[in-house]
Scaffold this active site. Structure first.
Site, PDB file in Angstrom:
ATOM      1  N   SER A  26       0.590  -1.238  -0.190  1.00  0.00           N
ATOM      2  CA  SER A  26      -0.218   0.077   0.061  1.00  0.00           C
ATOM      3  C   SER A  26       0.784   1.165  -0.166  1.00  0.00           C
ATOM      4  O   SER A  26       2.163   1.314   0.828  1.00  0.00           O
ATOM      5  CB  SER A  26      -0.674   0.338   1.054  1.00  0.00           C
ATOM      6  N   LYS A  63     -12.890  -4.436   1.166  1.00  0.00           N
ATOM      7  CA  LYS A  63     -13.971  -3.473   1.003  1.00  0.00           C
ATOM      8  C   LYS A  63     -15.303  -3.669   1.753  1.00  0.00           C
ATOM      9  O   LYS A  63     -16.173  -3.308   2.073  1.00  0.00           O
ATOM     10  CB  LYS A  63     -13.375  -2.930  -0.669  1.00  0.00           C
ATOM     11  N   ASP A 108     -12.835   6.036  -4.271  1.00  0.00           N
ATOM     12  CA  ASP A 108     -12.611   5.863  -5.061  1.00  0.00           C
ATOM     13  C   ASP A 108     -13.078   6.640  -6.995  1.00  0.00           C
ATOM     14  O   ASP A 108     -12.079   6.943  -7.623  1.00  0.00           O
ATOM     15  CB  ASP A 108     -11.754   4.200  -5.383  1.00  0.00           C
ATOM     16  N   ALA A 136     -15.245  -4.808 -14.422  1.00  0.00           N
ATOM     17  CA  ALA A 136     -16.616  -5.136 -14.560  1.00  0.00           C
ATOM     18  C   ALA A 136     -16.079  -5.006 -12.593  1.00  0.00           C
ATOM     19  O   ALA A 136     -16.627  -6.093 -12.254  1.00  0.00           O
ATOM     20  CB  ALA A 136     -18.158  -6.299 -14.663  1.00  0.00           C
ATOM     21  N   GLY A 185     -14.822  -4.438  -8.646  1.00  0.00           N
ATOM     22  CA  GLY A 185     -14.746  -3.138  -7.917  1.00  0.00           C
ATOM     23  C   GLY A 185     -14.133  -2.014  -8.543  1.00  0.00           C
ATOM     24  O   GLY A 185     -15.028  -0.880  -7.991  1.00  0.00           O
ATOM     25  N   ASN A 232     -16.373  -6.242 -20.984  1.00  0.00           N
ATOM     26  CA  ASN A 232     -15.283  -6.889 -19.551  1.00  0.00           C
ATOM     27  C   ASN A 232     -15.459  -8.551 -20.407  1.00  0.00           C
ATOM     28  O   ASN A 232     -16.467  -8.663 -21.232  1.00  0.00           O
ATOM     29  CB  ASN A 232     -16.437  -7.411 -18.551  1.00  0.00           C
ATOM     30  N   GLY A 256      -2.328   6.882 -13.690  1.00  0.00           N
ATOM     31  CA  GLY A 256      -3.465   7.113 -12.807  1.00  0.00           C
ATOM     32  C   GLY A 256      -3.156   6.794 -10.879  1.00  0.00           C
ATOM     33  O   GLY A 256      -3.762   7.039  -9.702  1.00  0.00           O
TER      34      GLY A 256
HETATM   35  P1  ATR Z   1     -10.633  -4.608  -8.981  1.00  0.00           P
HETATM   36  O1  ATR Z   1     -11.877  -5.406  -7.714  1.00  0.00           O
HETATM   37  O2  ATR Z   1      -9.974  -4.333  -8.526  1.00  0.00           O
HETATM   38  O3  ATR Z   1     -11.779  -3.836  -9.827  1.00  0.00           O
HETATM   39  P2  ATR Z   1     -11.189  -7.716  -9.823  1.00  0.00           P
HETATM   40  O4  ATR Z   1     -12.522  -7.558  -9.707  1.00  0.00           O
HETATM   41  O5  ATR Z   1     -10.452  -8.645  -9.801  1.00  0.00           O
HETATM   42  O6  ATR Z   1     -10.218  -6.254  -9.478  1.00  0.00           O
HETATM   43  O7  ATR Z   1     -11.633  -7.154 -11.386  1.00  0.00           O
HETATM   44  C1  ATR Z   1     -10.350  -7.400 -12.219  1.00  0.00           C
HETATM   45  C2  ATR Z   1     -10.787  -7.270 -13.607  1.00  0.00           C
HETATM   46  O8  ATR Z   1      -9.845  -7.384 -14.360  1.00  0.00           O
HETATM   47  C3  ATR Z   1     -11.887  -7.370 -14.007  1.00  0.00           C
HETATM   48  O9  ATR Z   1     -12.555  -6.862 -14.689  1.00  0.00           O
HETATM   49  C4  ATR Z   1     -11.120  -8.696 -15.164  1.00  0.00           C
HETATM   50  O10 ATR Z   1     -12.101  -9.876 -15.653  1.00  0.00           O
HETATM   51  P3  ATR Z   1     -12.999 -10.635 -15.453  1.00  0.00           P
HETATM   52  O11 ATR Z   1     -13.712 -10.196 -14.911  1.00  0.00           O
HETATM   53  O12 ATR Z   1     -13.005 -11.102 -16.979  1.00  0.00           O
HETATM   54  O13 ATR Z   1     -12.278 -11.616 -14.972  1.00  0.00           O
HETATM   55  C5  ATR Z   1      -9.869  -8.084 -16.033  1.00  0.00           C
HETATM   56  N1  ATR Z   1      -8.981  -9.297 -15.894  1.00  0.00           N
HETATM   57  C6  ATR Z   1      -8.246  -9.406 -15.400  1.00  0.00           C
HETATM   58  N2  ATR Z   1      -7.406 -10.359 -15.878  1.00  0.00           N
HETATM   59  C7  ATR Z   1      -7.702 -10.521 -17.267  1.00  0.00           C
HETATM   60  C8  ATR Z   1      -7.532 -10.689 -18.476  1.00  0.00           C
HETATM   61  N3  ATR Z   1      -6.699 -10.951 -18.990  1.00  0.00           N
HETATM   62  N4  ATR Z   1      -8.045 -10.082 -19.710  1.00  0.00           N
HETATM   63  C9  ATR Z   1      -8.882  -9.264 -19.670  1.00  0.00           C
HETATM   64  N5  ATR Z   1      -9.340  -8.945 -18.507  1.00  0.00           N
HETATM   65  C10 ATR Z   1      -8.983  -9.027 -17.716  1.00  0.00           C
END
Ligand code: ATR
Length: 289
Positions: free
Chosen positions: A32, A83, A120, A144, A146, A166, A255
């Site tokens: 963090s 969270k 956020d 899609a 958090g 997504n 970011g």
């Molecule tokens: P956070 O809460 O931080 O947003 P998360 O809930 O793990 O983290 O979400 C990660 C996002 O990255 C999701 O939208 C995920 O897509 P999936 O719902 O299909 O898993 C996306 N993501 C992670 N790795 C990916 C990859 N290799 N290609 C496309 N999307 C990916």
């Protein structure tokens, strides 16, 4: 003597018995940036206070929060995987938390009640505005999870028309149920449909150093000339997506600004001072990454 690049700008304040306390709850929490960020501000504003990392296993989350209240903490930030647990423990949820379905900032009230806030999404919008970019028109969000939900909710609240795309379609559909008015675009066609949008935001960890695909560089061939391309990934500073946007001479937003701006509300509530986000802070936090 040359100053260490990671030194705070002013000497660290010695804590008194009246020091205000806050921290960040996470598991793990060692990655963090919040302690560096908040302690920079505490030093800069010479505040009698401290902000500490608080590694807490999920099974101990409630006990940890009650303990922090018992020892007089003003509140805490909450990061993964807590969270939703933070949402559940809050007695009063702000509009932002209800919309995000999660809480990243807990404010302990003197009467023992806990206020839960999600900063956020508003942090993202504030980082846009700080760069002179208005949250107007149509936004397309990649992801899609958090982060997507809090950014989508905030952009909708600012009057933007928002769609998500997504890899896993069901997850995008589920998000659309939680946020009325949210559009869903199939993952296979978003690049072709980009011309219809004024803002593109990557809310996934694609493009992040050490993430699932650090080379993630989608085509921006169909982008309109006024498209703003934002990434919530901040390591590296120039993600492949942002590099592609620069190549197309599109406006970009990294970011780090979101990370800095989302922290302001908590700092203000716990330490009683509205902190500034500026280039010095950005350089300091970047050096600590
Ligand atoms: P956070 O809460 O931080 O947003 P998360 O809930 O793990 O983290 O979400 C990660 C996002 O990255 C999701 O939208 C995920 O897509 P999936 O719902 O299909 O898993 C996306 N993501 C992670 N790795 C990916 C990859 N290799 N290609 C496309 N999307 C990916």
């Amino acid at each position: 003597m040359t100053a260490h690049p990671k030194m705070p700008p002013v000497p660290r304040q010695i804590l008194t018995g009246k020091a205000r306390l806050a921290g960040v709850l996470g598991w793990p929490v060692s990655h963090s940036r919040s302690p560096a960020l908040h302690n920079y501000w505490l030093s800069r504003y010479q505040i009698d206070g401290a902000y500490v990392p608080l590694p807490v296993e999920p099974a101990h989350f409630v006990q940890a929060v009650r303990g922090l209240q018992a020892v007089g903490f003003r509140g805490a930030n909450v990061t993964l995987p807590h969270k939703e647990a933070a949402y559940a423990i809050a007695d009063d949820l702000d509009h932002s938390a209800l919309r995000a379905g999660a809480v990243n900032t807990l404010v302990f009230q003197p009467d023992g009640r806990i206020r839960g806030v999600s900063t956020d999404g508003d942090g993202f919008v504030a980082s846009m505005e700080a760069e002179g970019l208005a949250p107007k028109g149509r936004a397309l969000l990649l992801g899609a999870g958090g982060a997507a939900r809090s950014v989508a909710a905030a952009l909708q609240d600012y009057g933007m028309e928002v769609a998500v795309t997504n890899r896993t379609a069901e997850r995008a559909e589920k998000l659309a149920e939680a946020l009325p008015g949210l559009g869903v675009v199939p993952w296979s066609v978003w690049e072709e449909q980009l011309g219809a949008y004024t803002l593109l935001v990557n809310t996934t960890s694609l493009g992040m150093e050490g993430g699932p695909d650090p080379m993630f560089r989608p085509s921006l061939r169909h982008a309109a000339r006024h498209l703003v391309v934002a990434d919530i990934v901040y390591v590296p500073r120039l993600t492949p997506l942002l590099a592609e946007a620069e190549q197309h001479r599109l406006k970009t937003l990294g970011g780090l600004g979101m990370l800095l701006h989302q922290a302001r509300l908590g700092f203000r509530e716990w330490f009683g001072h509205d902190p500034e986000v500026d280039a010095d802070l950005e350089a300091y936090v970047r050096a600590s990454v």
